[in-house]
Design a protein around this motif. Structure first.
Motif, PDB file in Angstrom:
ATOM      1  N   ALA A 221       0.940  -1.060   0.021  1.00  0.00           N
ATOM      2  CA  ALA A 221       0.030  -0.281  -0.038  1.00  0.00           C
ATOM      3  C   ALA A 221       0.931   1.147  -0.184  1.00  0.00           C
ATOM      4  CB  ALA A 221      -0.901   0.027   1.145  1.00  0.00           C
ATOM      5  N   PRO A 222       0.539   2.383  -0.928  1.00  0.00           N
ATOM      6  CA  PRO A 222       1.306   3.476  -0.776  1.00  0.00           C
ATOM      7  C   PRO A 222       1.661   3.996   0.447  1.00  0.00           C
ATOM      8  CG  PRO A 222      -0.729   3.843  -1.909  1.00  0.00           C
ATOM      9  CD  PRO A 222      -0.769   2.433  -1.467  1.00  0.00           C
ATOM     10  N   GLY A 223       2.533   4.655   0.776  1.00  0.00           N
ATOM     11  CA  GLY A 223       2.734   5.274   2.196  1.00  0.00           C
ATOM     12  C   GLY A 223       3.349   4.275   3.362  1.00  0.00           C
ATOM     13  N   LEU A 224       3.590   3.067   3.069  1.00  0.00           N
ATOM     14  CA  LEU A 224       4.404   2.245   3.919  1.00  0.00           C
ATOM     15  C   LEU A 224       5.597   2.388   3.632  1.00  0.00           C
ATOM     16  CD1 LEU A 224       1.996  -1.044   3.712  1.00  0.00           C
ATOM     17  CD2 LEU A 224       2.264   0.658   5.485  1.00  0.00           C
ATOM     18  N   VAL A 225       6.125   2.535   2.596  1.00  0.00           N
ATOM     19  CA  VAL A 225       7.644   2.778   2.334  1.00  0.00           C
ATOM     20  C   VAL A 225       7.731   4.534   2.019  1.00  0.00           C
ATOM     21  CG1 VAL A 225       9.795   2.236   1.408  1.00  0.00           C
ATOM     22  CG2 VAL A 225       8.180   0.437   2.000  1.00  0.00           C
ATOM     23  N   CYS A 226       8.702   5.060   2.734  1.00  0.00           N
ATOM     24  CA  CYS A 226       9.039   6.338   2.325  1.00  0.00           C
ATOM     25  C   CYS A 226       9.695   6.349   0.743  1.00  0.00           C
ATOM     26  CB  CYS A 226       9.752   7.151   3.191  1.00  0.00           C
ATOM     27  SG  CYS A 226      10.538   8.598   2.557  1.00  0.00           S
ATOM     28  N   PRO A 227       9.279   7.001  -0.125  1.00  0.00           N
ATOM     29  CA  PRO A 227       9.944   6.821  -1.467  1.00  0.00           C
ATOM     30  C   PRO A 227      11.383   7.864  -1.404  1.00  0.00           C
ATOM     31  CG  PRO A 227       8.110   8.567  -1.415  1.00  0.00           C
ATOM     32  CD  PRO A 227       8.111   7.690  -0.330  1.00  0.00           C
TER      33      PRO A 227
ATOM     34  N   LYS B 104      10.367   2.398   6.560  1.00  0.00           N
ATOM     35  CA  LYS B 104       9.379   1.739   6.334  1.00  0.00           C
ATOM     36  C   LYS B 104       8.482   1.742   7.728  1.00  0.00           C
ATOM     37  CE  LYS B 104      11.506  -2.046   3.629  1.00  0.00           C
ATOM     38  NZ  LYS B 104      12.171  -3.324   3.942  1.00  0.00           N
ATOM     39  N   PHE B 105       7.233   2.069   7.424  1.00  0.00           N
ATOM     40  CA  PHE B 105       6.123   2.200   8.666  1.00  0.00           C
ATOM     41  C   PHE B 105       5.061   1.125   8.338  1.00  0.00           C
ATOM     42  CE2 PHE B 105       8.169   5.977   9.790  1.00  0.00           C
ATOM     43  CZ  PHE B 105       8.826   6.548   8.456  1.00  0.00           C
ATOM     44  N   GLU B 106       4.535   1.095   9.695  1.00  0.00           N
ATOM     45  CA  GLU B 106       3.402  -0.205   9.838  1.00  0.00           C
ATOM     46  C   GLU B 106       2.103   0.343   8.986  1.00  0.00           C
ATOM     47  OE1 GLU B 106       5.727  -2.967  11.268  1.00  0.00           O
ATOM     48  OE2 GLU B 106       3.608  -3.345  11.216  1.00  0.00           O
ATOM     49  N   LYS B 107       2.122   1.748   9.434  1.00  0.00           N
ATOM     50  CA  LYS B 107       0.548   2.536   8.797  1.00  0.00           C
ATOM     51  C   LYS B 107       0.745   3.333   7.830  1.00  0.00           C
ATOM     52  CE  LYS B 107      -0.813   3.975  12.993  1.00  0.00           C
ATOM     53  NZ  LYS B 107      -1.635   4.736  13.899  1.00  0.00           N
ATOM     54  N   GLU B 108       0.038   3.731   7.075  1.00  0.00           N
ATOM     55  CA  GLU B 108      -0.054   4.609   5.951  1.00  0.00           C
ATOM     56  C   GLU B 108       0.220   5.925   6.411  1.00  0.00           C
ATOM     57  OE1 GLU B 108      -3.039   3.405   2.517  1.00  0.00           O
ATOM     58  OE2 GLU B 108      -2.270   5.453   2.659  1.00  0.00           O
ATOM     59  N   LEU B 109       1.463   6.861   6.184  1.00  0.00           N
ATOM     60  CA  LEU B 109       1.479   8.215   6.958  1.00  0.00           C
ATOM     61  C   LEU B 109       1.433   9.278   5.800  1.00  0.00           C
ATOM     62  CD1 LEU B 109       4.597   7.131   9.029  1.00  0.00           C
ATOM     63  CD2 LEU B 109       2.164   7.757   9.975  1.00  0.00           C
ATOM     64  N   LYS B 110       1.138  10.303   5.987  1.00  0.00           N
ATOM     65  CA  LYS B 110       1.132  11.379   4.926  1.00  0.00           C
ATOM     66  C   LYS B 110       2.540  11.849   4.856  1.00  0.00           C
ATOM     67  CE  LYS B 110      -3.371  13.338   4.850  1.00  0.00           C
ATOM     68  NZ  LYS B 110      -4.237  14.660   5.094  1.00  0.00           N
ATOM     69  N   PHE B 111       3.158  11.925   5.955  1.00  0.00           N
ATOM     70  CA  PHE B 111       4.738  12.405   5.605  1.00  0.00           C
ATOM     71  C   PHE B 111       5.479  11.322   6.616  1.00  0.00           C
ATOM     72  CE2 PHE B 111       3.812  16.637   3.898  1.00  0.00           C
ATOM     73  CZ  PHE B 111       2.463  16.875   4.302  1.00  0.00           C
ATOM     74  N   CYS B 112       6.645  11.334   6.039  1.00  0.00           N
ATOM     75  CA  CYS B 112       7.841  10.444   6.370  1.00  0.00           C
ATOM     76  C   CYS B 112       8.253  10.669   7.689  1.00  0.00           C
ATOM     77  CB  CYS B 112       8.921  10.123   5.438  1.00  0.00           C
ATOM     78  SG  CYS B 112      10.033   9.008   6.165  1.00  0.00           S
TER      79      CYS B 112
ATOM     80  N   GLU C 289      10.881   9.686   9.214  1.00  0.00           N
ATOM     81  CA  GLU C 289      12.126   9.831   9.202  1.00  0.00           C
ATOM     82  C   GLU C 289      12.779  10.967   8.712  1.00  0.00           C
ATOM     83  OE1 GLU C 289      13.228   6.763  11.601  1.00  0.00           O
ATOM     84  OE2 GLU C 289      14.532   7.639  10.210  1.00  0.00           O
ATOM     85  N   CYS C 290      12.263  11.379   7.454  1.00  0.00           N
ATOM     86  CA  CYS C 290      12.976  12.467   6.789  1.00  0.00           C
ATOM     87  C   CYS C 290      11.849  13.661   6.562  1.00  0.00           C
ATOM     88  CB  CYS C 290      13.307  12.137   5.496  1.00  0.00           C
ATOM     89  SG  CYS C 290      12.037  11.578   4.214  1.00  0.00           S
ATOM     90  N   GLY C 291      10.539  13.390   6.693  1.00  0.00           N
ATOM     91  CA  GLY C 291       9.490  14.260   6.922  1.00  0.00           C
ATOM     92  C   GLY C 291       8.912  14.846   5.586  1.00  0.00           C
ATOM     93  N   LYS C 292       9.534  14.124   4.310  1.00  0.00           N
ATOM     94  CA  LYS C 292       8.869  14.075   3.167  1.00  0.00           C
ATOM     95  C   LYS C 292       7.691  13.565   2.765  1.00  0.00           C
ATOM     96  CE  LYS C 292      12.927  15.297   0.875  1.00  0.00           C
ATOM     97  NZ  LYS C 292      14.458  14.799   0.524  1.00  0.00           N
ATOM     98  N   PRO C 293       6.659  14.010   1.975  1.00  0.00           N
ATOM     99  CA  PRO C 293       5.629  13.630   1.756  1.00  0.00           C
ATOM    100  C   PRO C 293       5.608  12.182   1.289  1.00  0.00           C
ATOM    101  CG  PRO C 293       5.926  15.214   0.145  1.00  0.00           C
ATOM    102  CD  PRO C 293       7.000  15.311   1.242  1.00  0.00           C
ATOM    103  N   MET C 294       4.688  11.205   2.028  1.00  0.00           N
ATOM    104  CA  MET C 294       4.746   9.769   1.521  1.00  0.00           C
ATOM    105  C   MET C 294       3.863   9.439   0.372  1.00  0.00           C
ATOM    106  SD  MET C 294       6.766   7.971   3.816  1.00  0.00           S
ATOM    107  CE  MET C 294       5.881   6.554   4.232  1.00  0.00           C
ATOM    108  N   LYS C 295       2.956  10.114   0.231  1.00  0.00           N
ATOM    109  CA  LYS C 295       1.847   9.634  -0.913  1.00  0.00           C
ATOM    110  C   LYS C 295       2.648   9.594  -2.313  1.00  0.00           C
ATOM    111  CE  LYS C 295      -0.226  14.223  -1.027  1.00  0.00           C
ATOM    112  NZ  LYS C 295      -1.592  14.892  -0.912  1.00  0.00           N
ATOM    113  N   VAL C 296       3.554  10.293  -2.383  1.00  0.00           N
ATOM    114  CA  VAL C 296       4.260  10.425  -3.633  1.00  0.00           C
ATOM    115  C   VAL C 296       4.423   9.224  -4.495  1.00  0.00           C
ATOM    116  CG1 VAL C 296       6.305  11.275  -5.112  1.00  0.00           C
ATOM    117  CG2 VAL C 296       5.709  12.451  -3.131  1.00  0.00           C
ATOM    118  N   ALA C 297       3.644   9.014  -5.521  1.00  0.00           N
ATOM    119  CA  ALA C 297       3.821   7.702  -6.301  1.00  0.00           C
ATOM    120  C   ALA C 297       4.078   8.057  -7.861  1.00  0.00           C
ATOM    121  CB  ALA C 297       2.376   6.903  -6.298  1.00  0.00           C
ATOM    122  N   GLN C 298       5.081   8.421  -7.997  1.00  0.00           N
ATOM    123  CA  GLN C 298       6.056   8.728  -9.266  1.00  0.00           C
ATOM    124  C   GLN C 298       6.040   7.491 -10.346  1.00  0.00           C
ATOM    125  OE1 GLN C 298       9.727  10.588  -8.226  1.00  0.00           O
ATOM    126  NE2 GLN C 298       8.544  12.668  -7.767  1.00  0.00           N
ATOM    127  N   SER C 299       5.055   7.750 -11.085  1.00  0.00           N
ATOM    128  CA  SER C 299       5.025   6.704 -12.203  1.00  0.00           C
ATOM    129  C   SER C 299       3.584   6.040 -12.318  1.00  0.00           C
ATOM    130  CB  SER C 299       6.122   5.481 -12.056  1.00  0.00           C
ATOM    131  OG  SER C 299       5.594   4.725 -10.797  1.00  0.00           O
TER     132      SER C 299
END
Ligand code: ZN
Length: 139
Positions: free
Chosen positions: A108-114, A119-127, A129-139
């Protein structure tokens, strides 16, 4: 007497086959590494044919026939297994490839920071670890 002789021949054939097998690749065949296996396979088929022929003529008892047939089939299975093993060793196509593990389930998108790969157990809007947006799904 005939039966005894036939049995003797059958035993001799089996001993011969086993003897050939124990020599096991004395030297690599220049033409095909499968040649000697093919030869052995053909010999076993021939023996099976002879066996059936003699059995039909009544030269063999049921027990002798079944025992010899079983031995020959076992031998045949061994040869076929060796052919497969050789194919795998040589990387010949046609042999069944080793089973590959099933494709990994799509994450599921958001589990791994791009961005950083955290890696996170739940979906997050922002990482976390690094605070960048998690929902980015380039491609
Ligand atoms: Zn991150």
């Amino acid at each position: 007497m005939t039966i005894a002789v036939t049995c003797l021949v059958a035993v001799a054939v089996i001993v011969f086959i086993l003897g050939v097998r124990s020599r096991d690749l004395p030297q690599p065949e220049p033409e095909s590494p499968f040649q000697h296996l093919d030869d052995r396979k053909a010999a076993i088929y021939e023996n099976l044919r002879d066996l059936q022929f003699e059995y039909r003529l009544g030269k063999l008892s049921d027990e002798d026939y079944q025992n010899t047939k079983r031995d020959l089939q076992k031998e045949l299975a061994g040869v076929l297994a060796e052919v497969d093993r050789l194919k795998v060793q040589l990387g010949v196509n046609g042999a069944a490839p080793p089973p590959v593990a099933a494709a990994k389930p799509v994450k599921a998108p958001g589990l791994v920071c791009p961005s950083c790969g955290a890696k996170f157990e739940k979906e997050l809007k922002f990482c976390g670890e690094c605070g960048k947006p998690m929902k980015v799904a380039q491609s």
